[in-house]
Design a protein around this motif. Sequence first.
Motif, PDB file in Angstrom:
ATOM      1  N   TRP A 373      -4.935  63.602 -24.772  1.00 19.60           N
ATOM      2  CA  TRP A 373      -5.900  64.630 -25.156  1.00 19.60           C
ATOM      3  C   TRP A 373      -5.235  65.745 -25.978  1.00 19.60           C
ATOM      4  CZ3 TRP A 373     -11.039  64.238 -24.559  1.00 19.60           C
ATOM      5  CH2 TRP A 373     -11.533  63.333 -23.606  1.00 19.60           C
ATOM      6  N   SER A 374      -4.034  65.503 -26.441  1.00 17.03           N
ATOM      7  CA  SER A 374      -3.265  66.562 -27.106  1.00 17.03           C
ATOM      8  C   SER A 374      -3.895  67.050 -28.411  1.00 17.03           C
ATOM      9  CB  SER A 374      -1.841  66.070 -27.388  1.00 17.03           C
ATOM     10  OG  SER A 374      -1.856  64.939 -28.255  1.00 17.03           O
ATOM     11  N   LYS A 375      -4.692  66.229 -29.041  1.00 17.71           N
ATOM     12  CA  LYS A 375      -5.302  66.615 -30.323  1.00 17.71           C
ATOM     13  C   LYS A 375      -6.629  67.338 -30.137  1.00 17.71           C
ATOM     14  CE  LYS A 375      -3.140  62.830 -32.883  1.00 17.71           C
ATOM     15  NZ  LYS A 375      -3.350  61.617 -33.727  1.00 17.71           N
ATOM     16  N   GLY A 376      -7.074  67.500 -28.917  1.00 18.98           N
ATOM     17  CA  GLY A 376      -8.326  68.195 -28.655  1.00 18.98           C
ATOM     18  C   GLY A 376      -9.530  67.367 -29.055  1.00 18.98           C
ATOM     19  N   SER A 381      -7.235  60.513 -28.209  1.00 15.82           N
ATOM     20  CA  SER A 381      -6.649  59.856 -29.386  1.00 15.82           C
ATOM     21  C   SER A 381      -6.784  58.349 -29.282  1.00 15.82           C
ATOM     22  CB  SER A 381      -5.177  60.227 -29.507  1.00 15.82           C
ATOM     23  OG  SER A 381      -5.028  61.630 -29.662  1.00 15.82           O
ATOM     24  N   ARG A 382      -6.922  57.714 -30.457  1.00 10.64           N
ATOM     25  CA  ARG A 382      -6.957  56.257 -30.549  1.00 10.64           C
ATOM     26  C   ARG A 382      -5.642  55.775 -31.138  1.00 10.64           C
ATOM     27  NH1 ARG A 382     -12.231  54.080 -30.890  1.00 10.64           N
ATOM     28  NH2 ARG A 382     -11.527  52.562 -32.429  1.00 10.64           N
ATOM     29  N   ARG A 417      -5.143  54.052 -22.485  1.00  9.65           N
ATOM     30  CA  ARG A 417      -6.203  53.887 -23.455  1.00  9.65           C
ATOM     31  C   ARG A 417      -6.046  55.004 -24.496  1.00  9.65           C
ATOM     32  NH1 ARG A 417     -10.952  56.965 -22.588  1.00  9.65           N
ATOM     33  NH2 ARG A 417     -12.219  55.244 -23.359  1.00  9.65           N
ATOM     34  N   LYS A 418      -6.582  54.933 -25.703  1.00  7.91           N
ATOM     35  CA  LYS A 418      -7.530  53.988 -26.236  1.00  7.91           C
ATOM     36  C   LYS A 418      -6.815  53.193 -27.305  1.00  7.91           C
ATOM     37  CE  LYS A 418     -11.895  55.698 -26.753  1.00  7.91           C
ATOM     38  NZ  LYS A 418     -12.952  56.552 -27.393  1.00  7.91           N
ATOM     39  N   PHE A 419      -6.746  51.873 -27.173  1.00  6.29           N
ATOM     40  CA  PHE A 419      -6.066  50.999 -28.117  1.00  6.29           C
ATOM     41  C   PHE A 419      -7.107  50.189 -28.893  1.00  6.29           C
ATOM     42  CE2 PHE A 419      -2.865  52.173 -25.144  1.00  6.29           C
ATOM     43  CZ  PHE A 419      -1.675  52.171 -25.849  1.00  6.29           C
ATOM     44  N   THR A 420      -6.892  50.094 -30.186  1.00 11.07           N
ATOM     45  CA  THR A 420      -7.839  49.381 -31.047  1.00 11.07           C
ATOM     46  C   THR A 420      -7.470  47.897 -31.145  1.00 11.07           C
ATOM     47  OG1 THR A 420      -6.518  49.868 -33.019  1.00 11.07           O
ATOM     48  CG2 THR A 420      -8.214  51.469 -32.409  1.00 11.07           C
ATOM     49  N   THR A 421      -8.396  47.124 -31.679  1.00 13.33           N
ATOM     50  CA  THR A 421      -8.159  45.683 -31.787  1.00 13.33           C
ATOM     51  C   THR A 421      -7.061  45.344 -32.789  1.00 13.33           C
ATOM     52  OG1 THR A 421      -9.981  45.595 -33.383  1.00 13.33           O
ATOM     53  CG2 THR A 421     -10.488  45.046 -31.093  1.00 13.33           C
TER      54      THR A 421
END
Length: 438
Positions: A373-376, A381-382, A417-421
């Motif tokens: 959550w560091s980017k607010g 973040s993904r 999480r969150k990891f993309t395909t």
Amino acid sequence: MNTIFLPLPILFFLCAMTMKSSNDQQGITLSNLKFFNSQLYFINFFGHILLFGSGLLIGITLTFFLKNFSFNFQIQHFQDQSFTLNPPSTISLSPPIPSHDHHKNQTEIPIKQDCLVINNTTSNISWNELEDFLKVPSAMHNMNEDELFWRASMFPMIGKPPFKQTPKVAFMFLTKGAVLLAPLWEKFFKGNEGLFSIYIHPNPSFNEMVYDQSSVFYDRRIPSKEVVWGENSMIEAERRLLANALLDFSNQRFVLLSESCIPLFNFSTIYNYLMNSKQTFVEANDIEGNVGRGRYRKTMKPLIQLSQWRKGSQWFQIDRFLALQVISDESYFPVFKEYCNPPCYSDEHYLPTMVSIKFWEMNSNRTLTWVDWSKGGAHPSRFIRPQVTWEFLEMLRFGSTCEYNGEMTNICHLFARKFTTNALDRLLRFAPKLMQFN
């Protein structure tokens, strides 16, 4: 012959005595006869009473015997019926089938009582009532939610089961559609059959044919409803997943995951970490400002006070006891459903607040799912392909310290999480060696 002549007075005296004796004997005879008749009358009277009483006693005895025989027969017949859990259902009670064909004489009494089926069986079919009771309904069933939650809320008062039970971890995926990183999870689960259960809650419109029949995700979809981000439908979906997972008595730990989550360790490490933990893992923080206490609603009083308001990640890891409390909650959930609507996001407050109020002693106040959550912003973040490196994954695995069962450890997160395909190919390349899959 000599003739004796008696004086006349003596003759009269003797005649009188003779007549008196004759009368006395006749009186005695009549008296005896009356007495005998009266005795005979009473003997006949009491004989009839005795005969009537004997008949009555025999009748009562036969009636009791026949009733007792009928009751035992009905009990034995009931025990010979098959008992299965396969909702929805009806109760069908039929008499035993004789050697000749009398099917027309069978009767069926339909009773709308879900989750219980008693089927007709012949008396020579053996079955195990306990095994049938413990039989788990398929993931996709026809129970409505009232029936589902009632069935799922059952729990034994005796903790130790009278049978061998292998505890399992229920992995519950709350998704929009498919589990995006399914190939990675396939490697994670491989070889650990019997130690886990999988439940998927996708959008109702999702076509699950994307899963091959050999996949661990095949046929693991539960009856779902549409979920809108930030609304109470998120909590309802979580409770729905928990209720379906609770139908399996072997599930002892419950993990909520999204379609973009990944495991950070192999199955045995995660399984032992969860099973050996003395606490549950629900993040619950008292945060000031708009994203914390600012979302509290005064209308939640007196059940929930501002000082009790908590915020945390919705991605929890809990035990069976807490799961039962969540799906049986008829106090806090209705209050959140009525008063916590955007910008009050119930999925970030409901479970942290309820657990903090009622079960704080058994909770670790942290989540096992790592999120950045560091980017607010409203979303974390993904991570795409270039960001997935060996060093990055090692940092997620051992880059922090926390308390586990009263001791400090550097294994604080089991999932991320969150990891993309498009990061999947690197994950598949690193995971078998780094996380020691298989």
